[in-house]
Design a protein around this motif. Structure first.
Motif, PDB file in Angstrom:
ATOM      1  N   GLY A 150       0.839  -1.202   0.000  1.00  0.00           N
ATOM      2  CA  GLY A 150       0.000   0.000   0.000  1.00  0.00           C
ATOM      3  C   GLY A 150       0.872   1.249   0.000  1.00  0.00           C
ATOM      4  N   GLY A 151       0.237   2.407  -0.094  1.00  0.00           N
ATOM      5  CA  GLY A 151       0.989   3.664  -0.197  1.00  0.00           C
ATOM      6  C   GLY A 151       1.868   3.914   1.017  1.00  0.00           C
ATOM      7  N   VAL A 152       1.279   3.947   2.213  1.00  0.00           N
ATOM      8  CA  VAL A 152       2.058   4.150   3.437  1.00  0.00           C
ATOM      9  C   VAL A 152       3.049   3.007   3.595  1.00  0.00           C
ATOM     10  N   ASP A 153       2.570   1.801   3.318  1.00  0.00           N
ATOM     11  CA  ASP A 153       3.334   0.626   3.728  1.00  0.00           C
ATOM     12  C   ASP A 153       4.527   0.325   2.832  1.00  0.00           C
ATOM     13  N   GLN A 154       4.477   0.712   1.552  1.00  0.00           N
ATOM     14  CA  GLN A 154       5.685   0.615   0.702  1.00  0.00           C
ATOM     15  C   GLN A 154       6.807   1.444   1.315  1.00  0.00           C
ATOM     16  N   LEU A 155       6.440   2.641   1.770  1.00  0.00           N
ATOM     17  CA  LEU A 155       7.456   3.556   2.308  1.00  0.00           C
ATOM     18  C   LEU A 155       7.922   3.080   3.680  1.00  0.00           C
ATOM     19  N   LEU A 156       6.967   2.622   4.485  1.00  0.00           N
ATOM     20  CA  LEU A 156       7.308   2.103   5.817  1.00  0.00           C
ATOM     21  C   LEU A 156       8.258   0.914   5.698  1.00  0.00           C
ATOM     22  N   SER A 157       7.943   0.025   4.777  1.00  0.00           N
ATOM     23  CA  SER A 157       8.775  -1.166   4.587  1.00  0.00           C
ATOM     24  C   SER A 157      10.219  -0.769   4.258  1.00  0.00           C
ATOM     25  N   GLN A 158      10.368   0.207   3.365  1.00  0.00           N
ATOM     26  CA  GLN A 158      11.724   0.597   2.948  1.00  0.00           C
ATOM     27  C   GLN A 158      12.468   1.372   4.035  1.00  0.00           C
ATOM     28  N   ILE A 159      11.736   2.192   4.784  1.00  0.00           N
ATOM     29  CA  ILE A 159      12.388   2.925   5.892  1.00  0.00           C
ATOM     30  C   ILE A 159      12.860   1.930   6.950  1.00  0.00           C
ATOM     31  N   LYS A 176       1.589  -7.382  -6.272  1.00  0.00           N
ATOM     32  CA  LYS A 176       1.952  -6.612  -5.075  1.00  0.00           C
ATOM     33  C   LYS A 176       3.095  -7.290  -4.328  1.00  0.00           C
ATOM     34  N   GLN A 177       3.097  -8.621  -4.371  1.00  0.00           N
ATOM     35  CA  GLN A 177       4.151  -9.385  -3.704  1.00  0.00           C
ATOM     36  C   GLN A 177       5.512  -9.035  -4.313  1.00  0.00           C
ATOM     37  N   LYS A 178       5.546  -8.986  -5.676  1.00  0.00           N
ATOM     38  CA  LYS A 178       6.822  -8.692  -6.370  1.00  0.00           C
ATOM     39  C   LYS A 178       7.331  -7.310  -5.981  1.00  0.00           C
ATOM     40  N   ILE A 179       6.406  -6.352  -5.930  1.00  0.00           N
ATOM     41  CA  ILE A 179       6.821  -4.979  -5.595  1.00  0.00           C
ATOM     42  C   ILE A 179       7.493  -4.952  -4.226  1.00  0.00           C
ATOM     43  N   ALA A 180       6.864  -5.608  -3.264  1.00  0.00           N
ATOM     44  CA  ALA A 180       7.397  -5.554  -1.889  1.00  0.00           C
ATOM     45  C   ALA A 180       8.746  -6.270  -1.794  1.00  0.00           C
ATOM     46  N   SER A 186      11.999  -9.206   3.301  1.00  0.00           N
ATOM     47  CA  SER A 186      12.632 -10.527   3.397  1.00  0.00           C
ATOM     48  C   SER A 186      11.698 -11.618   2.903  1.00  0.00           C
ATOM     49  N   ALA A 187      10.418 -11.525   3.235  1.00  0.00           N
ATOM     50  CA  ALA A 187       9.420 -12.491   2.735  1.00  0.00           C
ATOM     51  C   ALA A 187       8.062 -11.808   2.732  1.00  0.00           C
ATOM     52  N   VAL A 188       7.282 -12.095   1.690  1.00  0.00           N
ATOM     53  CA  VAL A 188       5.952 -11.478   1.567  1.00  0.00           C
ATOM     54  C   VAL A 188       4.955 -12.597   1.261  1.00  0.00           C
ATOM     55  N   TYR A 189       3.925 -12.694   2.081  1.00  0.00           N
ATOM     56  CA  TYR A 189       2.987 -13.806   1.992  1.00  0.00           C
ATOM     57  C   TYR A 189       1.728 -13.375   1.252  1.00  0.00           C
TER      58      TYR A 189
END
Ligand SMILES: NC(=O)c1ccc[n+]([C@@H]2O[C@H](COP(=O)([O-])OP(=O)(O)OC[C@H]3O[C@@H](n4cnc5c(N)ncnc54)[C@H](OP(=O)(O)O)[C@@H]3O)[C@@H](O)[C@H]2O)c1
Length: 319
Positions: A150-159, A176-180, A186-189
């Protein structure tokens, strides 16, 4: 000026586009001509009548945009016509012109393009305070994020990844899995039945902006782990029994960005910290999806559908 407005709360059919009165600025305000206007989940809550919105006739939604200063109030200091600004907590933003109190305006550095600022503005400042004000942690701690692309969460994940956390998440689709994963998780379910079996009591911190997933979040968090609850993109959280939380010595924390944007200095300091992640090449974002302001209903429907990836922006028609 033209604006996207509504007269009564409801579904996206209440939205209308047309001529409304230009805003009047006071001595402490800047008049900003919007270039990109951010659409956020909270705008859906507001349109439905479930969240704070400024009284105004007609209602004009939106609190976030980036643009150019076209008029400067007599008592402002340090501002000039032509300055490029971002704001994330100023009402009546779904419009061509917005009166922005000067303390709410974030001056954009030259190396941050207006479109990028609008793409990461509110969601990035949210990710920043979630990662830096609501948790502490040590290198290698495991963080889990629901709806990680998601919008917030892409940025949160990278920070979080840049800060040394090992980041995990869940998503609804393989795209969405590929993007993350590409952004460093490390792993996206993929959320299929039973996807979280084997993951209970695994994570030091679980970030939940989905809401309906709160009971699951408490299962995913370790004993003495932390749940950070910050939104309801998937529906209101069910009531939880604090005795269960006590039984695992867990911590629940919440936060609203606006409680962290309390002064001009705070806005500038926090946005500088966010832009620093960009300048160090630590944040990549998917291209925003752009709608003309006159196509407001389509944009709101798209955000509500849950299909969107990353940021949705409006561009005033004719720009
Ligand atoms: N507290 C604050 O200050 C603050 C500030 C800004 C935003 N927020 C909140 O942060 C959340 C995310 O906002 P956003 O702008 O990033 O929205 P967004 O881009 O639409 O992201 C929301 C994500 O939630 C996931 N989702 C939706 N329904 C779900 C479900 N039933 N189960 C699991 N995941 C689900 C979707 O991912 P999948 O398709 O992968 O499920 C979607 O990518 C919202 O709740 C918003 O209100 C809070």
């Amino acid at each position: 000026m033209k604006a996207l407005y509504f007269n009564e709360f409801g579904d996206s059919s209440v939205l209308q586009y047309g001529e409304v009165a230009d805003p009047q600025i006071s001595n402490d305000d800047l008049l900003v001509k919007t270039t990109y206007i951010g659409l956020n989940f909270a705008d859906i809550y507001r349109r439905r009548g479930n969240y704070q919105i400024k009284e105004h006739h007609p209602y004009i939604n939106g609190y976030e945009a980036a643009g150019v200063v076209v008029k400067v109030g007599a008592q402002t200091s340090g501002w000039q016509i032509g300055d490029q600004v971002l704001f994330v907590d100023v009402p009546l933003a779904n419009a061509e012109l917005v009166a922005v109190p000067s303390q709410n305006a974030i001056k954009l550095p030259r190396d941050i393009p207006v479109k990028l600022a609008a793409t990461i503005g509110l969601q990035g400042l949210t990710a920043d305070f979630l990662a830096h004000d609501l948790i502490s942690g040590k290198k290698g701690d495991k963080a889990f994020i629901h709806g990680i692309s998601g919008g917030v969460d892409q940025l949160l994940s990278q920070i979080l990844t840049a800060d040394g956390f090992k980041v995990f998440g869940s998503v609804s689709t393989s795209d969405k899995q590929k993007i993350a994963i590409n952004q460093g998780a490390s792993a996206v379910y993929l959320r299929k039945p039973g996807w979280y079996e084997g993951l209970t009591s695994t994570f030091d911190v679980v970030f939940d902006g989905v809401g309906s997933t709160v009971p699951l979040s408490l299962k995913l968090a370790k004993r003495k782990g932390k749940l950070v609850f910050y939104g309801m993109a998937g529906g209101n959280p069910p009531k939880i029994d604090l005795r269960d939380v006590l039984g695992k010595s867990q911590v629940i924390t919440t936060g609203d960005l606006w409680d962290y944007l309390t002064s001009a200095e705070e806005r500038q300091r926090r946005s500088a910290r966010l832009f620093d992640y960009v300048n160090r090449g630590l944040l990549t974002v998917t291209e925003p999806i752009i709608f003309p302001l006159s196509h407001g209903k389509e944009a709101y429907d798209y955000l509500e559908s849950g299909e969107s990836i990353g940021k949705i922006l409006f561009v005033p028609d004719g720009n």
